[in-house]
Write a protein that holds these residues in place. Sequence first.
Motif, PDB file in Angstrom:
ATOM      1  N   GLU A 638     -16.707 -30.629 -26.523  1.00  0.00           N
ATOM      2  CA  GLU A 638     -17.283 -31.126 -25.273  1.00  0.00           C
ATOM      3  C   GLU A 638     -16.569 -30.510 -24.081  1.00  0.00           C
ATOM      4  N   ASN A 639     -17.288 -30.379 -22.993  1.00  0.00           N
ATOM      5  CA  ASN A 639     -16.698 -29.917 -21.753  1.00  0.00           C
ATOM      6  C   ASN A 639     -15.873 -31.043 -21.144  1.00  0.00           C
ATOM      7  N   ASN A 640     -14.777 -30.681 -20.468  1.00  0.00           N
ATOM      8  CA  ASN A 640     -13.869 -31.674 -19.905  1.00  0.00           C
ATOM      9  C   ASN A 640     -13.750 -31.518 -18.399  1.00  0.00           C
ATOM     10  N   LEU A 641     -13.776 -32.639 -17.708  1.00  0.00           N
ATOM     11  CA  LEU A 641     -13.447 -32.685 -16.288  1.00  0.00           C
ATOM     12  C   LEU A 641     -12.281 -33.659 -16.140  1.00  0.00           C
ATOM     13  N   ILE A 642     -11.114 -33.134 -15.787  1.00  0.00           N
ATOM     14  CA  ILE A 642      -9.893 -33.944 -15.692  1.00  0.00           C
ATOM     15  C   ILE A 642      -9.457 -33.953 -14.243  1.00  0.00           C
ATOM     16  N   PHE A 643      -9.492 -35.130 -13.652  1.00  0.00           N
ATOM     17  CA  PHE A 643      -9.232 -35.312 -12.226  1.00  0.00           C
ATOM     18  C   PHE A 643      -8.028 -36.247 -12.114  1.00  0.00           C
ATOM     19  N   THR A 644      -6.797 -35.692 -11.920  1.00  0.00           N
ATOM     20  CA  THR A 644      -5.597 -36.506 -12.058  1.00  0.00           C
ATOM     21  C   THR A 644      -4.752 -36.528 -10.787  1.00  0.00           C
ATOM     22  N   THR A 645      -3.875 -37.541 -10.759  1.00  0.00           N
ATOM     23  CA  THR A 645      -2.782 -37.642  -9.803  1.00  0.00           C
ATOM     24  C   THR A 645      -1.536 -37.970 -10.604  1.00  0.00           C
ATOM     25  N   ASN A 646      -0.422 -37.297 -10.331  1.00  0.00           N
ATOM     26  CA  ASN A 646       0.782 -37.567 -11.109  1.00  0.00           C
ATOM     27  C   ASN A 646       2.027 -37.487 -10.242  1.00  0.00           C
ATOM     28  N   TYR A 647       3.086 -38.116 -10.757  1.00  0.00           N
ATOM     29  CA  TYR A 647       4.399 -38.116 -10.092  1.00  0.00           C
ATOM     30  C   TYR A 647       5.459 -37.809 -11.134  1.00  0.00           C
ATOM     31  N   THR A 648       6.409 -36.919 -10.789  1.00  0.00           N
ATOM     32  CA  THR A 648       7.495 -36.549 -11.692  1.00  0.00           C
ATOM     33  C   THR A 648       8.828 -36.680 -10.971  1.00  0.00           C
ATOM     34  N   PHE A 649       9.791 -37.295 -11.671  1.00  0.00           N
ATOM     35  CA  PHE A 649      11.144 -37.447 -11.119  1.00  0.00           C
ATOM     36  C   PHE A 649      12.137 -36.806 -12.076  1.00  0.00           C
ATOM     37  N   ASN A 650      12.978 -35.921 -11.555  1.00  0.00           N
ATOM     38  CA  ASN A 650      14.026 -35.273 -12.349  1.00  0.00           C
ATOM     39  C   ASN A 650      15.388 -35.593 -11.762  1.00  0.00           C
ATOM     40  N   LYS A 651      16.331 -35.881 -12.657  1.00  0.00           N
ATOM     41  CA  LYS A 651      17.700 -36.150 -12.213  1.00  0.00           C
ATOM     42  C   LYS A 651      18.668 -35.567 -13.233  1.00  0.00           C
ATOM     43  N   ASN A 652      19.753 -34.982 -12.731  1.00  0.00           N
ATOM     44  CA  ASN A 652      20.814 -34.507 -13.620  1.00  0.00           C
ATOM     45  C   ASN A 652      22.129 -34.534 -12.868  1.00  0.00           C
ATOM     46  N   ASN A 653      23.221 -34.474 -13.594  1.00  0.00           N
ATOM     47  CA  ASN A 653      24.544 -34.472 -12.963  1.00  0.00           C
ATOM     48  C   ASN A 653      25.341 -33.241 -13.368  1.00  0.00           C
TER      49      ASN A 653
END
Length: 883
Positions: A638-653
């Motif tokens: 099937e054909n796909n229509l993906i309409f998204t909103t996302n948030y990414t948080f990265n942390k390191n020391n």
Amino acid sequence: MKTVACYKHYIAKISLILLLAIFHTSCNSLKKVEDDEYLIVKNTILVDSVKVKGEDVHSLIYQKTNTAILGYPLRLNLYNLAKENPDSLYQVWLNKKPKRKERLVKLLSQKQVDRLGESFLVKGLSTWLKDVGEAPVILDTAQTRRSLERLSAFYNSKGYFNNSTTYAIDTTNRKKKAAVDYQINLGKPFYIDSLSNDISSKAIDSLYFLHANESLVQKGEQFDLNNFTLERERLTTIFRNGGIRNFQESSITFDIERDTVRASDDQKMNINLNIGDLRRRGENQVTTSEYIVEKINKINVYTNFLSATNGAPIDTVHYKDLIIHYAGKFKIKPKTLDDAIFFEKDSIYRDLDKIRSSRQLNSLNIFKYPNIIFEEDSVQNLVNTNIYLAPKPKYSLGTNFEVSRSNLRRIGVGMGASLLIRNIFKGAENLSLSADGAFGLLSTEIFQDDFFSEIGGDISLDFPRIWFPFINTSSIIPNYTLPKTRIAIGTSFQKNIGLDKQTFNTILGYNWSPNDFKKHAIELLNIQFVRNVNRNRFFSVYRNTYEQLDAIADDYDGYQDPNDPTDSAQSFPELAPFFETVEGTENPRLLVPDDNPDTPNGTTGFTEAILNGTVSPIFSDDLRQVSRIEERRQRLTENNLIFTTNYTFNKNNRNGILDNNFYQFRFKIESAGNLLSAFSNLVPFNENENGQLLVFGVPFSQYIKTEFDYVKYWDLSRSNVLAARVFFGIAIPYGNSNNIPFVRSYFAGGSNDNRAWFPYSLGPGSTSALNDFNEANLKLALNLEYRFPLFGDLNGAVFADAGNIWNVFDDVENKDATFNGFESLKDIALGSGLGLRYDFTYFLFRLDLGFKTYNPAEIPSKRWFRDYNFANSVLQIGINYPF
């Protein structure tokens, strides 16, 4: 079968030979230890009779034991394999027989005979073994005493000024081997009784008392020299951010008064903090002056410094606090420079402003190495700031080329080109244009066409601010956090491979970094449209799925297996058009459609006949299996229509690339289809036969997805590192979707996952590679890897990978493939193995050999170590570490 058996027997022989060789060399670790010498095999540090294992203490010992890999001294044994005097040994061999040298000279010539003595086999091999190996660590009591002095000084720095040290060497029952015990008696520690200060500068004095309560040296605490070092750094940072531009850390000293001779139950010390004046070195003398608070006066920005130094005429533009100097055309908006420079006229000098300005100017990617220089003004307490900028080239062109091969592609050639246009709108906007293509030959066993092509292109625009209509975001996300907005559009076309996909995607995203350890990213819009051009090729591409359907069809094609008397196949004339007889076999097979529209579609015809009840009776379980296959076919075609909103948080020391004692954490949440669903309440959408809402004739995906990824490194000393990773991800469909699009699903296996399985071959659950590309919407992965140096730039690793994928909250009903609570954790697969890594400085090349340790696809009694052998191992190739 005979070939496989011979292969396994051959592998077993090689393994046995390797084990015998290792055993022989391990017994030879004393080969180069003389009779009056001792090889150090163990160092023990006892502090008040308690064994200490910390690396910070053991690193003080001068003579460390030879490095070992899981207890085996590989580098020592390699060193022992080297010949001590290969030149002399060669001459002895050459002259051992009277006519040997004469015959070799006649055969090769005198020059070639001399070169033979310098060859790799004669001399070079021994040199190489010594270079990559490690000489035996021979006991030297002088070095042992020096180690004691180091240990005593270390515990002095912790406040144990009356400590005493000694050592003992144990050679009992150790042939030419020694164990060294370092013994430290600490005594009573000293504590800080009083704190005083002597500060010469009034400006320094006021700043110090403003932050005195934050001091790392406190009354009543045990003396620790490290706290004094950190306190000097803390005060230097405070002063330099408080207007003292030229403050020197060396101006801070501590006077310590203590009595280390008279021991008492209450050992205390008095601390006096001294902060002196500014010391300036002239040609012949050193002068001092009082520290003062400086303020920013002029802020000069030279936008094309290299042009200015070539004698070009200079023009000037004033913008707010900036005095902008340029030669030729003015090529950047003043506001862009003002947003990137954090100095303000008449404000006090701050080191923090210098760091942030350099960081932001570099981030613009339009200047080469910004240089900030300060000059004292003629008016006391004022300083002028000069910022020198050299523009990067406006255009940058990049190209790439690659050759590939796979089970679908006999050979493929890929080419790509990218063009970067900097500062396109004079606001540090960078436009990137890229195009790539791949062309080659396909496997004719799968596809009728013998060639393929993939063509794609992307356009992206990056600019150094958060663009959001009608909202000023600078108060929420300050400029010093390196805010960026990215707008990207891309498309790609595949021909004669797979289902011939056409994709279109567009992104509107933001990212910003408050510091070097945190990063935020938001994709406000991420739209992806996938169109499958040749859906009728499904069973040609997904051969495992076809074999499953054809196995079911065997019960309906009238063929009976002569070797199976229980075979009860029946003939259904109405299904005959869906079968074909394959040359060389008796059993008819389902027709697979091709690009010719006149070819009967046997797979679809048979599926419809079973699901519609055209044939009767239907054998047990066939309806359910055919229904699953048809659901999978529809989902993947099937054909796909993906309409998204996302948030990414990265942390390191992590503090630099050499830091091997750190953690990093990533969290991501993604929502798809909610905006379209809300819009459908205002504007009616069309629906398909399943009640799904359509946009441009395609049902849009709706789901919520979240991921957690945690990585932890432990530095085990001497370049030995233990690394662990935990990953959990889940995507839950709802509303307009019953499942997750293939491109947003999870898979298991591969060089960066469970390395005992190939990509897409593990799971879901306890199923055994039901499909060509196995995927699901829940994933759990646990990885543990011990990394150690071998020799030179070559490193080794031992790893264990656990995890699997499952279906949950979607339309999959197979209990073996779904997550059914804690009982499904028994389906977690375990792979283990060995790896080699070669460090090329800029990247790392990796080889991993994985073994199936626990395979949930087997029956419970045969899951452990069923395929734990070289013949069933999996070789993975990767670039850089997997986590």
